[in-house]
Design a protein around this motif. Structure first.
Motif, PDB file in Angstrom:
ATOM      1  N   SER A  72      -4.863   4.391  -8.307  1.00 64.16           N
ATOM      2  CA  SER A  72      -3.708   3.590  -8.403  1.00 64.16           C
ATOM      3  C   SER A  72      -3.303   2.502  -9.747  1.00 64.16           C
ATOM      4  CB  SER A  72      -4.042   2.687  -7.359  1.00 64.16           C
ATOM      5  OG  SER A  72      -4.952   1.956  -7.233  1.00 64.16           O
ATOM      6  N   PRO A  73      -1.474   2.621  -9.169  1.00 63.09           N
ATOM      7  CA  PRO A  73      -1.287   1.717 -10.480  1.00 63.09           C
ATOM      8  C   PRO A  73      -1.397   0.530 -10.144  1.00 63.09           C
ATOM      9  CG  PRO A  73       0.249   2.426  -8.644  1.00 63.09           C
ATOM     10  CD  PRO A  73      -0.719   3.013  -8.757  1.00 63.09           C
ATOM     11  N   TYR A 133       3.541   5.992  -5.752  1.00 63.77           N
ATOM     12  CA  TYR A 133       4.126   5.743  -6.887  1.00 63.77           C
ATOM     13  C   TYR A 133       2.805   5.595  -7.832  1.00 63.77           C
ATOM     14  CZ  TYR A 133       8.800   4.882  -6.042  1.00 63.77           C
ATOM     15  OH  TYR A 133      10.607   4.955  -5.677  1.00 63.77           O
ATOM     16  N   LYS A 134       2.064   6.595  -6.968  1.00 65.87           N
ATOM     17  CA  LYS A 134       0.764   6.590  -7.723  1.00 65.87           C
ATOM     18  C   LYS A 134       0.060   6.591  -8.749  1.00 65.87           C
ATOM     19  CE  LYS A 134      -0.777  10.921  -5.676  1.00 65.87           C
ATOM     20  NZ  LYS A 134      -2.294  11.073  -4.672  1.00 65.87           N
ATOM     21  N   ASP A 135       1.703   8.003  -9.651  1.00 67.16           N
ATOM     22  CA  ASP A 135       1.607   8.227 -11.251  1.00 67.16           C
ATOM     23  C   ASP A 135       1.879   7.345 -12.287  1.00 67.16           C
ATOM     24  OD1 ASP A 135       4.208   8.322  -9.525  1.00 67.16           O
ATOM     25  OD2 ASP A 135       5.027   9.928 -11.280  1.00 67.16           O
ATOM     26  N   LEU A 173      -6.438  -4.741  -5.330  1.00 63.89           N
ATOM     27  CA  LEU A 173      -5.140  -3.531  -5.981  1.00 63.89           C
ATOM     28  C   LEU A 173      -5.606  -3.705  -7.414  1.00 63.89           C
ATOM     29  CD1 LEU A 173      -2.212  -3.604  -3.318  1.00 63.89           C
ATOM     30  CD2 LEU A 173      -4.262  -2.105  -3.776  1.00 63.89           C
ATOM     31  N   ASN A 174      -6.118  -4.262  -8.156  1.00 70.81           N
ATOM     32  CA  ASN A 174      -6.245  -4.684  -9.859  1.00 70.81           C
ATOM     33  C   ASN A 174      -7.385  -5.136 -10.207  1.00 70.81           C
ATOM     34  OD1 ASN A 174      -3.153  -5.115  -9.718  1.00 70.81           O
ATOM     35  ND2 ASN A 174      -3.877  -7.086  -9.572  1.00 70.81           N
ATOM     36  N   THR A 175      -8.678  -3.823  -9.201  1.00 67.71           N
ATOM     37  CA  THR A 175      -9.448  -3.910  -9.605  1.00 67.71           C
ATOM     38  C   THR A 175      -9.851  -2.735 -10.405  1.00 67.71           C
ATOM     39  OG1 THR A 175     -10.417  -3.486  -7.157  1.00 67.71           O
ATOM     40  CG2 THR A 175     -10.637  -5.649  -7.716  1.00 67.71           C
ATOM     41  N   ASP A 210       0.971  -1.211   0.012  1.00 68.28           N
ATOM     42  CA  ASP A 210       0.091   0.180  -0.018  1.00 68.28           C
ATOM     43  C   ASP A 210       0.949   1.310   0.109  1.00 68.28           C
ATOM     44  OD1 ASP A 210      -2.282  -1.609  -0.179  1.00 68.28           O
ATOM     45  OD2 ASP A 210      -2.007  -1.540   2.283  1.00 68.28           O
ATOM     46  N   LEU A 211       1.738   0.980   0.658  1.00 66.99           N
ATOM     47  CA  LEU A 211       2.718   2.483   0.457  1.00 66.99           C
ATOM     48  C   LEU A 211       3.464   2.641  -0.351  1.00 66.99           C
ATOM     49  CD1 LEU A 211       4.526   4.319   2.464  1.00 66.99           C
ATOM     50  CD2 LEU A 211       6.320   2.984   2.944  1.00 66.99           C
TER      51      LEU A 211
END
Length: 515
Positions: free
Chosen positions: A428-429, A389-391, A417-419, A383-384
């Motif tokens: 988020s990436p 690195y959300k860009d 996280l990938n949904t 999560d951190l």
């Protein structure tokens, strides 16, 4: 009386003993570690001072004056100084050769000084009268063809030939051989040996002759080599040694027991070297028992080879737990300084666990401290990274094959996280898992960073508690990340001289190597 042959502090101690009362010469000699006759000489001197100059007795620098007029010069010295002016004036020499003058002197004074003593007193007399002398020309002539070879020796890389060339040049040009001996780091006797060898045999006399070995000695060496080889092909247990591999000591002992002839461990080592044997350590192979090792490794290589600007690849691992104790390590110490000793049993002041991820393209470390290694801490790290690195478009996570890395909770969280819904709401990436092959921690690049961090902050440490250690690790990673941000082209270099392995993904790396 010569007052310079024992240290002044011992003379002063003896003087104080004399002032304080009667002195036992034997006890004083033992205490001061000097000869008893020397003690008696100084006590007699102090008695004279007490008798004639009582006020000067406590003056440590005062001694009875020596009447130099009463000291008569030696007969030979007077004889030499009497004839020297006549020799110099007769031959009209402004610079004097001691050998030439001595030959004339001995003709006039057959019972005079030998050359060694003459040169000693002649030098003092010339210095007192300000007369210049020069050193004896030990080599009179050197042919031009020899000078060509001597100059080659002086410019060559053979140290012994350079030493001989400098010696011959000094002997020809009347240079002081004592200074030349210090310059070329060779004994003065060896310099005279080279000069004598050149005078008798020329440059050929300086060539070291090879040692010729007789046929009988060569046959004996061949036989001993064969016996040594035979022992090397057998195990030490066959000869009564409780060893798994031969040592030179055991080999020499087995040779003596088997053949009844002399053999020491140094000779055994010499024979082994001649036979081509060297002492080597076995190397631990970096292998993995994963049946899909090749496929997993190739997938990592493909991702790294085509990594885009909006993609990041992370090497993830955990460091610790490390107890807060006095830690050993390497450090500079003086030769006379006592070596540090670390007690085996120490009271632990706490422990730390550091969970970190190394981004390979920019060499930036993301980390935090935890109380244990669990799936929850791995989820916290993921999560951190997604928040930091959300860009980015895609994050690749690579870690080793431990249970909490591949737990059900971690897998479910990666699916979440990938949904599409989660990524849209949180911007988020995508997160893709690229696990390392099992039993292949040597491929985990972050291990080399942990080694550098441990050598910088853990080795030779004595932290009072976990918080102090955490602050040191925080500073290390902060400086490391700053360094790689300012020097992106040199991200693969050793940081601070600590990291032993270049932190770049390579299947030939052993990232856990400590030395």
């Amino acid at each position: 009386m010569n007052r310079d042959h024992i240290p002044a502090d011992k003379v002063n101690k003896l003087r104080r003993m004399f002032i304080n009362g009667p002195v036992n010469a034997s006890a004083a000699a033992v205490l001061l570690k000097i000869n008893r006759k020397t003690v008696h000489c100084y006590l007699a001197q102090f008695e004279q001072v007490k008798k004639h100059h009582p006020s000067k007795l406590e003056d440590m620098g005062f001694f009875m004056p020596v009447n130099t007029e009463e000291q008569q010069a030696e007969r030979l010295y007077l004889e030499m100084t009497a004839v020297l002016p006549g020799i110099i004036s007769t031959h009209r020499l402004r610079q004097l050769d001691p050998v030439y003058i001595w030959n004339i002197y001995r003709e006039q004074c057959p019972g005079g000084y030998a050359f060694y003593l003459f040169r000693k007193h002649f030098g003092k007399w010339c210095k007192a009268n300000k007369i210049a002398t020069y050193h004896t020309k030990l080599i009179v002539t050197i042919p031009d063809e020899d000078w060509i070879i001597i100059n080659k020796w002086r410019k060559g890389s053979d140290k012994q030939k350079w030493q001989m060339a400098v010696t011959l040049d000094a002997a020809y040009h009347r240079k002081a051989l004592v200074a030349i001996s210090r310059k070329i780091e060779a004994h003065l006797v060896l310099l005279y040996h080279w000069i004598d060898a050149y005078r008798t045999g020329g440059l050929a006399g300086l060539v070291t002759k090879p040692n010729y070995q007789s046929a009988k000695a060569a046959a004996a060496v061949t036989q001993r080599s064969a016996w040594i080889m035979q022992l090397m092909h057998e195990t030490p247990q066959l000869h009564g040694f409780n060893k798994t591999a031969w040592t030179t000591t055991a080999l020499a002992a087995a040779y003596r027991n088997l053949h009844g002839s002399k053999m020491c461990c140094s000779n055994a080592s010499r024979y082994l070297k001649r036979l081509g044997y060297t002492y080597k350590s076995s190397r631990r192979a970096l292998t993995s028992n994963d049946p899909h090792y090749t496929e997993k490794l190739q997938k990592i290589k493909d991702i790294l080879g085509g990594l885009e600007n909006d993609e990041k690849f992370f090497s993830i691992d955990e460091y610790g737990p490390v107890g807060m104790k006095l830690k050993p390590g390497w450090s500079y110490m003086k030769d006379n300084e006592q070596q540090k000793t670390i007690s085996q049993i120490q009271r632990c002041r706490g422990f730390i666990i550091c969970i970190a991820a190394l981004e390979l393209s920019q060499n930036q470390v993301t980390h935090f401290f935890a109380l244990q290694k669990t799936s929850a801490e791995i989820i916290k790290l993921v999560d951190l990274l997604t928040l930091q690195y959300k860009d980015q478009r895609t994050l690749y996570l690579s870690w080793d094959d431990v249970s909490f890395h591949k737990s059900k909770a971690v897998k479910e969280h990666l699916v979440l996280l990938n949904t599409e819904t989660y990524r849209t709401e949180n911007n988020s990436p995508a997160v893709e898992l690229v696990p390392l092959p099992s039993c292949a921690t040597f491929l985990n690049v972050i291990e080399s960073v942990f080694v550098g961090m441990a050598r910088s902050t853990i080795s030779n440490s004595d932290y009072s508690g976990p918080e102090e250690c955490k602050q040191a690790i925080e500073r290390y990673f902060l400086e490391r990340n700053r360094h790689f941000r300012e020097n992106p082209k040199h991200a693969g270099n050793k940081i601070w001289g600590k990291e032993t392995i270049v932190p770049v993904f390579n299947e030939l790396n052993n990232s856990k190597k400590l030395k």
